[in-house]
Motif scaffolding. Structure first.
Motif, mmCIF file in Angstrom:
data_model
loop_
_atom_site.group_PDB
_atom_site.id
_atom_site.type_symbol
_atom_site.label_atom_id
_atom_site.label_comp_id
_atom_site.label_asym_id
_atom_site.label_seq_id
_atom_site.Cartn_x
_atom_site.Cartn_y
_atom_site.Cartn_z
ATOM 1 N N GLY A 185 22.603 25.974 1.597
ATOM 2 C CA GLY A 185 22.259 24.579 1.338
ATOM 3 C C GLY A 185 20.974 24.190 2.030
ATOM 4 O O GLY A 185 20.113 23.526 1.447
ATOM 5 N N ASN A 186 20.811 24.593 3.274
ATOM 6 C CA ASN A 186 19.582 24.292 3.998
ATOM 7 C C ASN A 186 18.400 25.063 3.449
ATOM 8 O O ASN A 186 17.272 24.563 3.418
ATOM 9 C CB ASN A 186 19.774 24.598 5.491
ATOM 10 N N PHE A 187 18.618 26.303 3.018
ATOM 11 C CA PHE A 187 17.540 27.113 2.470
ATOM 12 C C PHE A 187 17.019 26.504 1.181
ATOM 13 O O PHE A 187 15.810 26.366 0.979
ATOM 14 C CB PHE A 187 18.043 28.536 2.226
ATOM 15 N N PHE A 188 17.941 26.119 0.290
ATOM 16 C CA PHE A 188 17.533 25.466 -0.956
ATOM 17 C C PHE A 188 16.771 24.184 -0.669
ATOM 18 O O PHE A 188 15.756 23.883 -1.297
ATOM 19 C CB PHE A 188 18.759 25.137 -1.817
ATOM 20 N N ASP A 189 17.286 23.428 0.285
ATOM 21 C CA ASP A 189 16.652 22.150 0.608
ATOM 22 C C ASP A 189 15.246 22.354 1.148
ATOM 23 O O ASP A 189 14.338 21.581 0.830
ATOM 24 C CB ASP A 189 17.494 21.393 1.631
ATOM 25 N N ALA A 190 15.042 23.380 1.968
ATOM 26 C CA ALA A 190 13.718 23.648 2.532
ATOM 27 C C ALA A 190 12.702 23.950 1.438
ATOM 28 O O ALA A 190 11.589 23.433 1.434
ATOM 29 C CB ALA A 190 13.792 24.804 3.528
ATOM 30 N N ILE A 191 13.101 24.793 0.490
ATOM 31 C CA ILE A 191 12.199 25.144 -0.611
ATOM 32 C C ILE A 191 11.868 23.904 -1.442
ATOM 33 O O ILE A 191 10.708 23.632 -1.756
ATOM 34 C CB ILE A 191 12.829 26.227 -1.500
ATOM 35 N N GLY A 192 12.904 23.153 -1.819
ATOM 36 C CA GLY A 192 12.682 21.961 -2.636
ATOM 37 C C GLY A 192 11.872 20.914 -1.917
ATOM 38 O O GLY A 192 10.981 20.285 -2.498
ATOM 39 N N LEU A 193 12.176 20.703 -0.647
ATOM 40 C CA LEU A 193 11.469 19.698 0.137
ATOM 41 C C LEU A 193 9.969 19.958 0.175
ATOM 42 O O LEU A 193 9.163 19.060 -0.121
ATOM 43 C CB LEU A 193 12.008 19.676 1.565
ATOM 44 N N ILE A 194 9.572 21.168 0.508
ATOM 45 C CA ILE A 194 8.155 21.481 0.649
ATOM 46 C C ILE A 194 7.463 21.542 -0.716
ATOM 47 O O ILE A 194 6.336 21.050 -0.871
ATOM 48 C CB ILE A 194 7.972 22.811 1.405
ATOM 49 N N ALA A 195 8.141 22.124 -1.703
ATOM 50 C CA ALA A 195 7.547 22.199 -3.040
ATOM 51 C C ALA A 195 7.273 20.809 -3.605
ATOM 52 O O ALA A 195 6.199 20.539 -4.156
ATOM 53 C CB ALA A 195 8.466 22.980 -3.980
ATOM 54 N N PHE A 196 8.245 19.902 -3.472
ATOM 55 C CA PHE A 196 8.063 18.553 -3.997
ATOM 56 C C PHE A 196 7.090 17.742 -3.156
ATOM 57 O O PHE A 196 6.425 16.841 -3.671
ATOM 58 C CB PHE A 196 9.411 17.838 -4.098
ATOM 59 N N SER A 197 7.003 18.032 -1.863
ATOM 60 C CA SER A 197 6.008 17.364 -1.021
ATOM 61 C C SER A 197 4.607 17.681 -1.514
ATOM 62 O O SER A 197 3.751 16.786 -1.638
ATOM 63 C CB SER A 197 6.150 17.817 0.437
ATOM 64 N N ILE A 198 4.360 18.944 -1.784
ATOM 65 C CA ILE A 198 3.048 19.372 -2.282
ATOM 66 C C ILE A 198 2.795 18.789 -3.663
ATOM 67 O O ILE A 198 1.709 18.288 -3.959
ATOM 68 C CB ILE A 198 2.959 20.908 -2.306
ATOM 69 N N GLN A 199 3.812 18.819 -4.511
ATOM 70 C CA GLN A 199 3.655 18.268 -5.863
ATOM 71 C C GLN A 199 3.297 16.787 -5.813
ATOM 72 O O GLN A 199 2.367 16.326 -6.483
ATOM 73 C CB GLN A 199 4.938 18.449 -6.658
ATOM 74 N N GLY A 200 4.049 16.012 -5.007
ATOM 75 C CA GLY A 200 3.785 14.581 -4.905
ATOM 76 C C GLY A 200 2.411 14.289 -4.343
ATOM 77 O O GLY A 200 1.726 13.357 -4.787
ATOM 78 N N SER A 201 1.967 15.082 -3.377
ATOM 79 C CA SER A 201 0.635 14.904 -2.798
ATOM 80 C C SER A 201 -0.451 15.175 -3.836
ATOM 81 O O SER A 201 -1.427 14.425 -3.938
ATOM 82 C CB SER A 201 0.457 15.853 -1.602
ATOM 83 N N ILE A 202 -0.280 16.243 -4.603
ATOM 84 C CA ILE A 202 -1.274 16.609 -5.621
ATOM 85 C C ILE A 202 -1.412 15.503 -6.663
ATOM 86 O O ILE A 202 -2.514 15.156 -7.089
ATOM 87 C CB ILE A 202 -0.889 17.938 -6.286
ATOM 88 N N VAL A 203 -0.268 14.938 -7.081
ATOM 89 C CA VAL A 203 -0.296 13.863 -8.079
ATOM 90 C C VAL A 203 -1.118 12.683 -7.572
ATOM 91 O O VAL A 203 -1.959 12.123 -8.291
ATOM 92 C CB VAL A 203 1.131 13.408 -8.428
ATOM 93 N N ALA A 204 -0.894 12.287 -6.321
ATOM 94 C CA ALA A 204 -1.613 11.148 -5.750
ATOM 95 C C ALA A 204 -3.102 11.448 -5.590
ATOM 96 O O ALA A 204 -3.956 10.585 -5.827
ATOM 97 C CB ALA A 204 -1.010 10.769 -4.401
ATOM 98 N N VAL A 205 -3.441 12.674 -5.199
ATOM 99 C CA VAL A 205 -4.849 13.061 -5.049
ATOM 100 C C VAL A 205 -5.557 13.035 -6.404
ATOM 101 O O VAL A 205 -6.710 12.599 -6.502
ATOM 102 C CB VAL A 205 -4.957 14.459 -4.404
ATOM 103 N N LYS A 206 -4.878 13.488 -7.450
ATOM 104 C CA LYS A 206 -5.465 13.469 -8.789
ATOM 105 C C LYS A 206 -5.774 12.042 -9.239
ATOM 106 O O LYS A 206 -6.690 11.823 -10.045
ATOM 107 C CB LYS A 206 -4.530 14.143 -9.786
ATOM 108 N N LEU A 207 -5.011 11.082 -8.733
ATOM 109 C CA LEU A 207 -5.263 9.675 -9.061
ATOM 110 C C LEU A 207 -6.284 9.054 -8.111
ATOM 111 O O LEU A 207 -6.553 7.860 -8.179
ATOM 112 C CB LEU A 207 -3.956 8.881 -8.994
#
Length: 201
Positions: free
Chosen positions: A91-113
């Motif tokens: 559960g923690n391993f899955f959460d770590a991957i999702g947390l960081i992947a979505f953090s980067i995704q959300g940051s990229i979206v905002a930078v593109k704007l």
């Protein structure tokens, strides 16, 4: 397939699995398992879209990601013993991957704007933790982001790195993913905590 899409797929799989695991832990029915998996994977992106007024976010046109999410959740249902044998670790391993992947995704979206650093950080936080917060509130759990073990700090730092344009290339983004995923895993393995200031009664 671009870097942004890879991170999106990683996050979708990871959060779908984690949401499904939590629903099964709560002994919810099949509908609840699928609902929690999908909510965890897509809830943060939907909230982010509203907050930063993302013009090209199309929740209902992400058929490939929805299929990926459904497949991941179905695997949890078909082979629960594989995932639940070491429930806390996975559960923690899955959460770590999702947390960081979505953090980067959300940051990229905002930078593109072309949004400022503060907005990039908020976009990272909401994308990475929004779905999980909704899931935890519905399941009457304390949101992980508010727990004692370091969680939101990694998201904050990713938002700053990308928002300040210190990480702009594909190599930089993959490096961020590896480094902060490792840090998140180490933080729950070794119980790294942010100091707590408690009020005296």
């Amino acid at each position: 397939m671009g870097t942004w899409e890879i991170f999106t797929i990683i996050g979708t799989i990871s959060f779908s699995l984690q949401g499904g695991l939590i629903a099964m832990e709560k002994k919810y029915d099949l509908f609840g398992v699928y609902l929690f998996g999908i909510l965890t994977a897509f809830g943060g992106g939907a909230i982010r879209s509203i907050l930063i007024d993302e013009p090209d976010y199309q929740l209902w046109n992400q058929s490939k990601l929805f299929y990926i999410s459904i497949i991941a959740i179905t695997l949890i249902l078909l082979f629960p013993s594989i995932f639940l044998a070491s429930r806390e670790l996975w559960g923690n391993f899955f959460d770590a991957i999702g947390l960081i992947a979505f953090s980067i995704q959300g940051s990229i979206v905002a930078v593109k704007l072309d949004l400022p650093v503060g907005a990039v950080v908020v976009s990272a936080l909401v994308t990475a933790t929004g779905g999980g917060i909704l899931r935890d509130l519905l399941s009457h759990r304390q949101p992980i982001v508010l727990g004692e073990v370091i969680y939101g700090l990694w998201v904050l730092l990713i938002g700053i790195f990308i928002g300040m344009r210190w990480a702009t290339t594909t190599t930089h983004l993959y490096l961020l993913f590896i480094v902060f995923t490792t840090l998140r895993i180490l933080s729950f393995v070794y119980h790294w905590k942010i100091p707590v200031r408690k009020l005296k009664e």
